[in-house]
Scaffold this motif. Sequence first.
Motif, PDB file in Angstrom:
ATOM      1  N   LEU A 166       0.817  -1.205   0.000  1.00 36.17           N
ATOM      2  CA  LEU A 166       0.000   0.000   0.000  1.00 36.17           C
ATOM      3  C   LEU A 166       0.857   1.264   0.000  1.00 36.17           C
ATOM      4  O   LEU A 166       1.760   1.406   0.827  1.00 36.17           O
ATOM      5  N   PRO A 167       0.584   2.199  -0.914  1.00 34.18           N
ATOM      6  CA  PRO A 167       1.281   3.478  -0.901  1.00 34.18           C
ATOM      7  C   PRO A 167       0.763   4.331   0.260  1.00 34.18           C
ATOM      8  O   PRO A 167      -0.354   4.124   0.723  1.00 34.18           O
ATOM      9  N   PRO A 168       1.559   5.248   0.754  1.00 36.31           N
ATOM     10  CA  PRO A 168       2.897   5.635   0.273  1.00 36.31           C
ATOM     11  C   PRO A 168       4.015   4.836   0.929  1.00 36.31           C
ATOM     12  O   PRO A 168       5.187   5.200   0.800  1.00 36.31           O
ATOM     13  N   PHE A 169       3.690   3.754   1.621  1.00 36.40           N
ATOM     14  CA  PHE A 169       4.692   2.994   2.371  1.00 36.40           C
ATOM     15  C   PHE A 169       5.469   2.054   1.438  1.00 36.40           C
ATOM     16  O   PHE A 169       6.629   2.282   1.165  1.00 36.40           O
ATOM     17  N   ASN A 237      -3.716   3.539   7.850  1.00 41.47           N
ATOM     18  CA  ASN A 237      -3.809   3.354   6.406  1.00 41.47           C
ATOM     19  C   ASN A 237      -4.459   2.017   6.073  1.00 41.47           C
ATOM     20  O   ASN A 237      -5.307   1.914   5.181  1.00 41.47           O
ATOM     21  N   TYR A 238      -4.061   0.986   6.796  1.00 43.58           N
ATOM     22  CA  TYR A 238      -4.608  -0.355   6.581  1.00 43.58           C
ATOM     23  C   TYR A 238      -6.096  -0.396   6.926  1.00 43.58           C
ATOM     24  O   TYR A 238      -6.907  -0.993   6.200  1.00 43.58           O
ATOM     25  N   ALA A 239      -6.481   0.242   8.047  1.00 43.78           N
ATOM     26  CA  ALA A 239      -7.891   0.285   8.437  1.00 43.78           C
ATOM     27  C   ALA A 239      -8.726   1.007   7.386  1.00 43.78           C
ATOM     28  O   ALA A 239      -9.842   0.581   7.061  1.00 43.78           O
ATOM     29  N   LYS A 240      -8.205   2.093   6.845  1.00 45.71           N
ATOM     30  CA  LYS A 240      -8.917   2.811   5.772  1.00 45.71           C
ATOM     31  C   LYS A 240      -9.086   1.910   4.547  1.00 45.71           C
ATOM     32  O   LYS A 240     -10.135   1.933   3.891  1.00 45.71           O
ATOM     33  N   HIS A 241      -8.061   1.138   4.249  1.00 46.49           N
ATOM     34  CA  HIS A 241      -8.133   0.185   3.133  1.00 46.49           C
ATOM     35  C   HIS A 241      -9.307  -0.779   3.326  1.00 46.49           C
ATOM     36  O   HIS A 241     -10.080  -1.025   2.385  1.00 46.49           O
ATOM     37  N   LEU A 242      -9.483  -1.315   4.530  1.00 48.74           N
ATOM     38  CA  LEU A 242     -10.590  -2.226   4.811  1.00 48.74           C
ATOM     39  C   LEU A 242     -11.934  -1.488   4.756  1.00 48.74           C
ATOM     40  O   LEU A 242     -12.924  -2.031   4.226  1.00 48.74           O
TER      41      LEU A 242
END
Length: 614
Positions: A166-169, A237-242
């Motif tokens: 996942l960007p920007p990481f 960021n990961y939570a937003k992805h879900l």
Amino acid sequence: MSSTSTPSIYLQGNAHKTSFAPAKNTKPFHTSLKFPFSQSLRKVIRVNSSSTAKYNEVVVDEEIEKIRRLQNGSDVRGVALDGEKGRKVDLAPPAVEAIAESFGEWVKNGLEKESVEDVRVSLGRDPRVSGASLSVAVFAGLSQAGCSVFDMGLATTPACFMSTLLPPFAYHASIMMTASHLPYTRNGLKFFTRKGGLTSPEVEEICDIAARKYANRLTKVSTMLTIPPTRVDFMSNYAKHLRDIIKERVNHPLHYDTPLQGFKIIVNAGNGSGGFFTWDVLDKLGADTFGSLHLNPDGMFPNHIPNPEDKIAMALTRDAVLQNTADLGIVFDTDVDRSGVVDNKGNPINGDKLIALMSAIVLREHPETTIVTDARTSMALTRFIVNRGGHHCLYRVGYRNVIDKGVQLNEDGIEAHLMMETSGHGALKENHFLDDGAYMVVKIIIEMVQMKLAGLDDGIGSLIKDLEEPFESVEMRMNIISEPREAKAKGVQAIETFRTYIEKGQLKGWELDSCGDCWVSEGCLVDSNDTPAAIDAHMYRVKVSDEEHGEHGWVHIRQSIHNPNLAVNMQSVVPGGCQSMAIDLRDKFLMASGMDRILDVSQIDNFTKSVRVG
């Protein structure tokens, strides 16, 4: 990325981590760790140094074996704290530092062709109390390997992998520090690159390199880091992805941004890393999560070890669902790569039931796809999948085995969209073949909301109402009686002796399946590829028949990759079938072959005693 084998109160949220860049003119980050090595070294072997070696290696085989034994299939696991009877600490900071350095070098070597100058590696961890000191060792090892290090803090195993995508990481690699559902005294490492989790042979290679580094070092490890690890907040960021996945796929006609409005959902995080799913996913999507259990991370796991297979964890979640008239209950394991659920009527859904639920959802989306599971699933699950137009491939126990089998089938042109082990590890083709307990729950939540929008009020449990359950199901363990270094070989000996007994017909009515490591029945695909995967643990499953009932059950025996023992699983469709099979296993194999001299058969003996007395 794995299979293998004790579980409430609504608590406040976990504060987000702050992301910051390295400060200018930062003072060197210095750590000096002192750990005495064993003084009773059995044997010393000197190895000539090559022109590419960083230093002359002095290989001490006792110390090398300590590191090699930390390999746990595709993971590294060990005892990090005192407190276990009969177990000494073996996952100490010097060992972790050597493994992390070896992983960093391995990653850099794999990126040589891409001419990557700055190799970036992230580290996440569950809340275990040994995590802080071992994290320093990881940072030191990766820094020694020349990697830039990023500290994710409290995280989940799936998030660590996703941090490579996942960007920007988009880090080049990641390590998750966890021991899953094991006690607070344990800890471990899981490794990821952008291609996914490492395989057992790859981890073996890394541990072998680390063992030589570890054995060559003196009693003090002193590492100077010119730049401290960069702290990052990836979990937001990961939570937003879900959240985005749920919003997009539900596409709610009235409230797009809060598609869970009107739903009550209970989460039992077991004081592991799963609390974020309540605060940063469900709450922000409009769900009512009042009544959730054990959300605050606590590395001592004061209530129960997070484990969706645990009866206590499921019972507590069931009670919370019923008391709060919730639509769904969720149980996560410590690092959230596994999950289980409870439906709105309080029925626990894990094991075969969870596989059936996910199969029903996936087969709607991908008719006729193949579902890959481990070989401990029931004959009834095969019928459930086949009746819905799917195919069932039963394969070797171990979540990496099951996932890798799914990958191989897809590469061979056989569509396989779901791979699941009975322990709760589940991976989907659409999600990078990643065993992600949170993503599994996301799929179930989307299905639940879509059913409600379609006017169906029975809940997700209605999708598996026709799944039959085995009449009897038993699991027992046989500890291997040997020194730790000899346990693996003794286990292989016992497993292969069992195979020989079956092939020679020395247990009447017991028959190996045709490929030796998976049950072959209607809809099952035999592992016939030209380059079979390396065997991380020996195992066989046999079908059992008699004149009265015909084929009525199965027995599965396998090496544990976690501990020095053999696991015995049995299922039967007739009353007393498991006890009858256990008696035959004990009398006609274990005692007759002499395997009772290297295996502790007390659990099997106790299981059969009630029948003998009766």
